[in-house]
Design a protein around this motif. Structure first.
Motif, mmCIF file in Angstrom:
data_model
loop_
_atom_site.group_PDB
_atom_site.id
_atom_site.type_symbol
_atom_site.label_atom_id
_atom_site.label_comp_id
_atom_site.label_asym_id
_atom_site.label_seq_id
_atom_site.Cartn_x
_atom_site.Cartn_y
_atom_site.Cartn_z
ATOM 1 N N LEU A 42 35.384 99.718 -71.245
ATOM 2 C CA LEU A 42 36.294 100.542 -70.456
ATOM 3 C C LEU A 42 36.940 99.653 -69.399
ATOM 4 C CD1 LEU A 42 33.986 103.638 -69.879
ATOM 5 C CD2 LEU A 42 36.188 103.695 -71.070
ATOM 6 N N ARG A 43 38.232 99.831 -69.223
ATOM 7 C CA ARG A 43 38.921 99.125 -68.142
ATOM 8 C C ARG A 43 39.647 100.148 -67.277
ATOM 9 N NH1 ARG A 43 41.744 93.649 -70.560
ATOM 10 N NH2 ARG A 43 39.820 92.632 -71.281
ATOM 11 N N TRP A 44 39.718 99.862 -66.012
ATOM 12 C CA TRP A 44 40.324 100.789 -65.061
ATOM 13 C C TRP A 44 41.839 100.548 -64.964
ATOM 14 C CZ3 TRP A 44 39.176 105.237 -63.176
ATOM 15 C CH2 TRP A 44 39.816 105.734 -62.041
ATOM 16 N N TRP A 51 40.419 105.587 -66.808
ATOM 17 C CA TRP A 51 39.833 104.581 -67.675
ATOM 18 C C TRP A 51 40.623 104.472 -68.978
ATOM 19 C CZ3 TRP A 51 36.499 101.280 -65.700
ATOM 20 C CH2 TRP A 51 35.709 101.666 -64.615
ATOM 21 N N GLU B 340 42.615 110.320 -71.931
ATOM 22 C CA GLU B 340 42.033 108.979 -71.880
ATOM 23 C C GLU B 340 42.351 108.251 -73.182
ATOM 24 O OE1 GLU B 340 38.479 108.844 -69.665
ATOM 25 O OE2 GLU B 340 37.580 107.341 -70.962
#
Lengths: 364, 364
Positions: A42-44, A51, B340
């Motif tokens: 996961l990357r912000w 995410w 997401e």
């Protein structure tokens, strides 16, 4: 509901569900004995504040296999294994072989400029039927009803893991929207955080309750029943409605008529009504243009983080992608660039069309 | 930049732009003399907390006209008028004949159960070239540069109306995403409120500045230049980058290397660099798979509500829809149901691929 749990040769979990006791007629198979090697991250996204999931191993996932290989059909020949065994069962749930999230995702190697972490969560596949030709709406009523129990059970099983905070069952249907396997099935994503759409709904629903002193859903159901403009069909404890703020032309919500956080909170009678409303709504969408309507169906439950959500409006949201015969709705500049939808038809007109139809199955 | 304003026979505005003085060679046309009859409405989505636009008159808008009729080409035969006159100009902007928003939208008749109001705003069409076969990336550099001036001018013109709070220029490209006219063109939506994506970015960027004492963009540009992993090409005052949090596989941001709220704040030299970066980025996306990449391009400026936004990261966001040759990215359960995104490739790998390409035009 009967339920039996198994382990696949590659280590993934398989759960079979039935209206009668489950009976295997062969080994539990897996298309490959190799364990799943997934290291999702996961990357912000600092501008959108959300995410993003990265699963590099997914790029080569099964794409339009030839008709003679259907990984979701029961295995007939042990030398040509699918995902499922032969036997007596009605539905099956197993760990996705190409997951975007896994429970034991390791922390990724640091990458300069990246705010990342392991993609912790779970991705499951839900097979709705042993019949590869069927559709969810066309299933026998007791099997649609069983699916509600299966979704409720999965939500409970996944939510029991303290790492999981949110569970989203969904079905993508239609080659028009990239569905690669036509055997009727859905998926479940379980997140270790509350994703943006759910977070926003928590905010709005709490604010409504604080302002009005009662859950939004109560006012919504009372208002829709009084207006008699947008309800597609009222089943008593559940109804289908084109919401007055529909973003997709024939968007349909199927919901119990009282606030509920989870499917498992509903009584047997409420689940019966919800299943009947769901089946009816899906068959109307197919009957609308005489083609199997491509759609996204999501089950919007409250977070499974242990908190109480008495104001949550449990609902199945169906986004049909055809806005007219042969005309797809695409998400373009305003939808993606601004987050604001443009719809060509008022919900009152769409609901009137859906009400006037004879709900029925259509051929593929 | 030269600019001349006209009025179409049906009352809509037309503005022609050129790198040389504009010269008409015929009357200002309109496909129909009938005035636009648009009564768009906005309805509030109480669960998502956002407006939804309804424009019932849009359902019958032009759909895949035969090749002999191109409404965006200059009119050759006055008996067969298009949207544009013959003459010397490079770009044209006119009011959309099928608008989702209009400045004088009347308040709608009340509908039971609906929180609605008039769809106040404006929708414009931007024609990038007189050449129906061209592409934005393939335009001569001075014409890509002109487009930045045109976008800046439209943002100023639209923002000068006190009813307008937000302006979004964008281009949808590709029959794969429902584009009905292949003549190179974009659109502009002007809203009377701040839409969700912009509102969220305002929140995150303000919070970042409060926490770190400087705009996010400064740290981002410094970090990307230090990391050398994701910058596609650095043009000095502007650069193109696959952001470390890309949601689309080959998502590319083209941005000035200092925070800016609006295109019109940029110097001539900064606009030159931004235009060069934009052209280069678009040609790389076409070269990537040797096909004209379907994409959404949006120009993300700050709100035009008169407030100051010193922390705003002005950028052109390009969302390419192909994730691999012949494989579209579809927004499915997690993207639409949870908000997401799942991405199959790490941004570092995508940027490496784009960097290694020779940017070039490809045939349709």
């Amino acid at each position: 509901m009967y339920k039996s749990e198994f382990r696949k040769p590659d280590g993934r979990a398989l759960t079979l569900y039935g209206v009668k006791p489950v009976e295997l007629a062969g080994e539990v198979p897996s298309p490959s004995p190799e364990p799943v090697e997934a290291r999702p991250v996961l990357r912000w996204h600092p501008v959108r504040g959300e995410w993003v999931m990265y699963a590099a191993h997914r790029l080569n996932r099964t794409f339009m296999p030839p008709p003679e290989y259907n990984p979701l059909a029961p295995t007939r020949d042990p030398h040509n294994p699918t995902e499922l065994p032969a036997g007596r069962y009605d539905m099956a749930v197993f760990d996705n072989r190409f997951p975007s999230l896994v429970l034991d995702a390791p922390a990724p190697e640091p990458v300069p400029g990246v705010q990342g972490r392991g993609g912790v969560g779970k991705c499951e596949v839900v097979v709705f039927s042993q019949d590869p030709q069927g559709t969810l709406g066309g299933l026998p009523p007791e099997q649609v009803r069983l699916l509600l129990d299966v979704w409720a059970d999965r939500t409970g099983v996944l939510g029991a893991d303290p790492r999981i905070h949110s569970v989203l069952p969904f079905e993508n249907r239609g080659v028009e929207v990239g569905v690669t396997l036509h055997h009727p099935h859905g998926q479940i994503y379980a997140y270790d955080h509350i994703p943006p759409v759910q977070a926003r709904a928590l905010e709005t629903m709490r604010a409504y309750r604080q302002e009005h002193g009662r859950p939004w859903l109560e006012d919504f159901v009372r208002g829709e029943r009084a207006a008699k403009l947008r309800i597609v069909r009222d089943h008593g404890a559940a109804l289908s409605v084109v919401p007055p703020f529909a973003r997709y032309t024939y968007e349909t919500w199927v919901l119990p008529t009282r606030p509920a956080a989870f499917l498992h909170e509903l009584s047997e009678a409420e689940r019966d009504a919800l299943a009947a409303a769901l089946k009816d709504a899906l068959l109307r969408l197919d009957a609308l243009f005489g083609v199997r309507m491509p759609y996204l169906l999501t089950v919007q439950q409250a977070p499974v983080d242990g908190a109480a959500y008495p104001e949550w409006p449990l609902r199945v949201e169906i986004f049909p992608y055809l806005r007219a015969p042969g005309r797809m709705k695409y998400l373009a500049g305003t939808e993606q660039g601004a987050g604001e939808f443009a719809n060509d038809k008022l919900p009152e007109a769409a609901a009137q069309e859906l009400r006037s139809l004879n709900p029925q199955e259509v051929s593929p």
